[in-house]
Write an enzyme that holds these catalytic residues in place. Structure first.
Site, PDB file in Angstrom:
ATOM      1  N   GLU A 193       1.980 -11.537  -2.205  1.00 58.26           N
ATOM      2  CA  GLU A 193       1.672 -11.327  -0.790  1.00 58.26           C
ATOM      3  C   GLU A 193       0.930 -12.552  -0.293  1.00 58.26           C
ATOM      4  OE1 GLU A 193      -0.036  -7.705   0.696  1.00 58.26           O
ATOM      5  OE2 GLU A 193       0.925  -6.481  -0.882  1.00 58.26           O
ATOM      6  N   ASN A 213       0.014  -1.667  -6.910  1.00 58.73           N
ATOM      7  CA  ASN A 213      -0.316  -2.605  -5.843  1.00 58.73           C
ATOM      8  C   ASN A 213      -1.806  -2.525  -5.520  1.00 58.73           C
ATOM      9  OD1 ASN A 213       0.462  -4.303  -3.321  1.00 58.73           O
ATOM     10  ND2 ASN A 213      -0.689  -2.581  -2.472  1.00 58.73           N
ATOM     11  N   GLU A 214      -2.472  -3.665  -5.514  1.00 58.86           N
ATOM     12  CA  GLU A 214      -3.864  -3.799  -5.041  1.00 58.86           C
ATOM     13  C   GLU A 214      -4.751  -2.649  -5.513  1.00 58.86           C
ATOM     14  OE1 GLU A 214      -3.928  -4.511  -0.813  1.00 58.86           O
ATOM     15  OE2 GLU A 214      -3.028  -6.491  -1.028  1.00 58.86           O
ATOM     16  N   ASN A 271       0.812  -1.204   0.000  1.00 64.48           N
ATOM     17  CA  ASN A 271       0.000   0.000   0.000  1.00 64.48           C
ATOM     18  C   ASN A 271       0.855   1.267   0.000  1.00 64.48           C
ATOM     19  OD1 ASN A 271      -2.112  -1.782   0.171  1.00 64.48           O
ATOM     20  ND2 ASN A 271      -2.611  -1.338   2.304  1.00 64.48           N
ATOM     21  N   GLN A 278       5.289 -10.082   5.705  1.00 64.61           N
ATOM     22  CA  GLN A 278       6.501  -9.419   5.265  1.00 64.61           C
ATOM     23  C   GLN A 278       7.712 -10.094   5.907  1.00 64.61           C
ATOM     24  OE1 GLN A 278       6.253  -5.160   5.436  1.00 64.61           O
ATOM     25  NE2 GLN A 278       4.232  -5.133   4.532  1.00 64.61           N
ATOM     26  N   TYR A 303      -4.274 -13.714   2.671  1.00 64.25           N
ATOM     27  CA  TYR A 303      -3.906 -13.835   4.078  1.00 64.25           C
ATOM     28  C   TYR A 303      -4.937 -14.711   4.780  1.00 64.25           C
ATOM     29  CZ  TYR A 303      -0.811  -9.867   3.156  1.00 64.25           C
ATOM     30  OH  TYR A 303       0.163  -9.041   2.649  1.00 64.25           O
TER      31      TYR A 303
END
Length: 502
Positions: A292, A172-173, A72, A351, A244
């Protein structure tokens, strides 16, 4: 006692083991960079301010490609802020995490750190608040040898040789409403296509990653991938996946089967990518960059987010402390990425330090391994040659979230030239050990080199700041190999790796 049978056939090859599967992710978030990899004045810090104890642990972890600087964070980032004399670098507000960014670490510093850890740098460009020109400028700064304004600026900043970054993330995203500059699939696909095309005018060998869905629960999942690739297919090489997992409402059974959702994610994105490929009558196959993935107790983060001090420097954000159960699921997710090495060409554990990370640090103090450190480091060390898809015969159990799930999961790797193999196994049963018989007769191996795993009578045992070695690798003394048959008893809620040799 529950039993399982596994057969491993050297002809059941998925793909060669790709070292990029063992990538990770460093974002300017919380204490990942500051107090994490970088802490001038720390007893182990080098002249550039990098913590030597962290470098040692990252090297032990066995990471390959490191994605940087977000996440982000990248959607509001001006890369120029992080180059040149440190005393002239501006302090900025980071809208992604409502923190202050000092820019004391930027692209030049991170390139130095990657050399220390033997890692490949994977760079993300800002397509949230910036665009084509800024991406081209960063590419020129990092990769052009000399003789241009930006390459000469890099040289003047102390880096005479270009960094040769080959993998680039196009934002990103961008599907997420939390993302600065979020946009529709149609708008993002057009911007990504223009950016990718321009970057490949500079260097057609670049490997470009276009943003896929930020999770499989997004309402546009699947359709987002199709739309974005219909615009950008010709100029990109990968599409990203982010996922996640966490235990919810005490439902350990569903949590232990989380890899089934990852399987679904991979199959869906592959189907969308192949749909576009076939629609275009193309021979080109898009790979997946699962850049991720991790266990992240996002519900807990959401509950405390509003109580965190805003505009702080390197605040303690998202510092999850992982249990044995978390490590078992984590190891199973990594096994799943290996299983799909034919289409997952890159992956980034999110991470690396302090922030939902396998490595934790304290300012001025030590660094230690979380439970998730062990499945990653062992798999990275043992996996070589090719990935093999085992044939597994085992009972199932019923989960609330994923339906029926096998009690045992497994993947194997085989290095014919070295005469070695590795078998990775998970027991999802919460109460019973499971004895597994693995037919490895076709592999020509004759000895057990090691058999280690993660398990504990307390599945919620953790390594904490006060008890940093509570959980570690445990040797599995039950493993035996005779007449091409490996027999091993897997403790309940466990992850196990067996290395086999000649």
């Amino acid at each position: 006692m529950t039993t399982a049978r596994i057969a491993i056939d050297p002809n059941a090859t998925v793909a060669p083991v790709n070292r990029r599967i063992f990538g990770s992710f460093v974002e300017h978030l919380g204490r990942c960079v500051y107090d994490g990899i970088y802490e001038p004045g720390h007893p182990t810090a080098d002249a550039d301010g990098f913590r030597g104890d962290v470098v040692d642990l990252v090297t032990e972890l066995g990471t390959s490609t490191i994605r940087y600087p977000g996440g982000n964070f990248v959607s509001g980032y001006r890369w120029e802020d992080g180059v040149g004399p440190r005393e002239n670098r501006p302090v900025r507000r980071d809208l992604a995490w409502h923190s202050l960014e000092t820019n004391q670490v930027g692209v030049d510093e991170f390139a130095k750190w990657c050399k220390l850890t033997g890692s490949e740098m994977m760079m993300a460009v800002n397509l949230g608040t910036r665009g084509v020109l800024e991406a081209l400028d960063l590419l020129e700064y990092t990769n052009h040898p000399s003789g241009t304004a930006l390459s000469d600026q890099r040289i003047a900043n102390g880096a005479p040789e270009p960094y040769g970054i080959s993998m680039w993330c196009l934002g990103n995203e961008m599907d997420g409403p939390w993302q600065v500059g979020a946009m529709s699939a149609d708008d993002y696909g057009k911007l990504a296509a223009r950016t990718a095309s321009a970057m490949k005018m500079v260097d057609p060998k670049l490997e470009l990653v276009v943003c896929g869905s930020s999770s499989s629960s997004m309402p546009t999942f699947g359709d987002w991938e199709r739309t974005v690739l219909e615009h950008s297919f010709d100029s990109v090489d990968y599409i990203s996946c982010h996922a996640y997992y966490q235990e919810r409402d005490g439902d350990l059974g569903s949590f232990l089967a989380s890899s089934l959702n990852m399987e679904y994610f991979i199959r869906t994105v592959v189907a969308a990518a192949d749909h576009v490929q076939h629609k275009r009558h193309s021979d080109k196959q898009i790979q997946l960059s699962f850049d991720e993935w991790n266990v992240w107790y996002l519900d807990e983060w959401n509950a405390i987010e509003g109580t965190i001090e805003e505009w702080a420097y390197a605040p303690r954000l998202i510092e999850d402390v992982y249990s044995v159960a978390d490590a078992v699921v984590f190891g199973n997710l990594l096994m799943t990425l290996l299983k799909h090495s034919d289409r997952v060409g890159s992956a980034s554990l999110a991470q690396l330090v302090n922030v939902i990370a396998p490595i934790m640090t304290e300012p001025g103090g030590g660094a230690w391994r979380q439970t998730t450190f062990f499945p990653f480091s062992v798999t990275s060390r043992l996996a070589s040659g090719v990935v093999l898809a085992p044939r597994i015969e085992v009972a199932t159990y019923t989960t609330k979230v994923h339906g029926d799930a096998p009690l045992v999961d497994s993947v194997a790797t085989y290095d014919a030239e070295a005469g070695t193999a590795a078998v990775f196994l998970v027991n999802r049963h919460q109460d019973e050990a499971i004895t597994v018989t693995v037919d490895v007769s076709a592999l020509g191996v004759g000895s057990i080199v090691e058999a280690n795993g993660i398990h504990d009578e307390d599945v919620y045992a953790k390594n904490t700041i006060d008890d940093r070695e509570r959980v570690g690798l445990v040797a599995n003394e039950s493993a035996s190999l005779a007449d091409g048959s490996l027999t091993i008893t897997l403790p309940p809620v466990s992850w196990t790796a067996v290395a086999l040799g000649a």
